[in-house]
Design an enzyme around this catalytic site. Sequence first.
Site, PDB file in Angstrom:
ATOM      1  N   ASN A  44       0.704  -1.201   0.112  1.00 28.61           N
ATOM      2  CA  ASN A  44      -0.031   0.009  -0.022  1.00 28.61           C
ATOM      3  C   ASN A  44       0.807   1.266   0.047  1.00 28.61           C
ATOM      4  OD1 ASN A  44       0.507  -0.952   2.671  1.00 28.61           O
ATOM      5  ND2 ASN A  44      -1.043   0.552   3.521  1.00 28.61           N
ATOM      6  N   VAL A  45       0.447   2.330  -0.617  1.00 28.22           N
ATOM      7  CA  VAL A  45       1.039   3.281  -0.981  1.00 28.22           C
ATOM      8  C   VAL A  45       0.044   4.618  -0.564  1.00 28.22           C
ATOM      9  CG1 VAL A  45       2.233   4.960  -2.317  1.00 28.22           C
ATOM     10  CG2 VAL A  45       2.697   2.684  -2.557  1.00 28.22           C
TER      11      VAL A  45
ATOM     12  N   ALA B  90      -1.191  12.160   1.060  1.00 25.06           N
ATOM     13  CA  ALA B  90      -1.781  13.002   1.893  1.00 25.06           C
ATOM     14  C   ALA B  90      -3.199  13.522   1.380  1.00 25.06           C
ATOM     15  CB  ALA B  90      -0.960  14.321   1.922  1.00 25.06           C
TER      16      ALA B  90
ATOM     17  N   TYR C 233      -5.928  11.610   0.739  1.00 24.81           N
ATOM     18  CA  TYR C 233      -6.385  10.177   1.009  1.00 24.81           C
ATOM     19  C   TYR C 233      -6.982   9.323  -0.083  1.00 24.81           C
ATOM     20  CZ  TYR C 233      -5.189  11.429   5.849  1.00 24.81           C
ATOM     21  OH  TYR C 233      -4.599  11.669   7.048  1.00 24.81           O
TER      22      TYR C 233
ATOM     23  N   CYS D   6      -3.840   0.397  -2.921  1.00 22.49           N
ATOM     24  CA  CYS D   6      -3.973  -0.651  -2.082  1.00 22.49           C
ATOM     25  C   CYS D   6      -2.741  -1.608  -2.358  1.00 22.49           C
ATOM     26  CB  CYS D   6      -5.199  -1.470  -2.056  1.00 22.49           C
ATOM     27  SG  CYS D   6      -6.410  -0.605  -1.551  1.00 22.49           S
TER      28      CYS D   6
ATOM     29  N   GLU E 156      -3.000  -4.748  -3.153  1.00 18.13           N
ATOM     30  CA  GLU E 156      -3.537  -5.804  -4.131  1.00 18.13           C
ATOM     31  C   GLU E 156      -3.471  -5.173  -5.361  1.00 18.13           C
ATOM     32  OE1 GLU E 156      -5.998  -6.506  -0.354  1.00 18.13           O
ATOM     33  OE2 GLU E 156      -4.799  -4.957  -1.181  1.00 18.13           O
TER      34      GLU E 156
ATOM     35  N   CYS F 216     -10.232  -4.941   0.457  1.00 19.75           N
ATOM     36  CA  CYS F 216     -11.407  -3.924   0.402  1.00 19.75           C
ATOM     37  C   CYS F 216     -12.163  -4.625  -0.865  1.00 19.75           C
ATOM     38  CB  CYS F 216     -10.908  -2.720   0.264  1.00 19.75           C
ATOM     39  SG  CYS F 216     -10.178  -2.337  -1.159  1.00 19.75           S
TER      40      CYS F 216
ATOM     41  N   CYS G 102     -10.567  -3.903  -4.322  1.00 19.73           N
ATOM     42  CA  CYS G 102      -9.631  -4.851  -4.525  1.00 19.73           C
ATOM     43  C   CYS G 102     -10.194  -6.231  -4.843  1.00 19.73           C
ATOM     44  CB  CYS G 102      -8.614  -4.943  -3.296  1.00 19.73           C
ATOM     45  SG  CYS G 102      -7.608  -3.513  -3.523  1.00 19.73           S
TER      46      CYS G 102
END
EC number: 3.5.4.5
Length: 134
Positions: A43-44, A47, A49, A54, A56, A87, A90
Amino acid sequence: MTSLDTLFEAAKAIQAKAYTPYSRFKVGAAIATPEGQIFTGCNVENAAYPVGSCAEAGAISAMIAGGGRRIGEIVVMGEGKHLVTPCGGCRQRIREFAAPDTKIHIAGPEGIRKRFTLDELLPFSFGPDNLTDR
């Protein structure tokens, strides 16, 4: 075929590289293709959001970039005591490249915690077949 231990170690190694300055919640994913190739993603965060990605999604992108087109199985590794399942978005991304019986292994640092099939995580899913069977 790739061993589950190898796939687990790949997910663990990439999890450590996750960029999570905001949540501090690292997730790693490792995909094995039916041919035995392994592709990973972490995951990356960002700022802004909604712009993050994700693990995956990163692993699937790596698979596509590497010439893979099918997910044979996947390990998703998260932190904490709860299961870290993919999620909803994903699950749908995995569905694009996987069969209903594709194994999705949910892991923590100690090992595999639970196994699901894609069909168990995303029953009655919409996929490529829905668009070709018209």
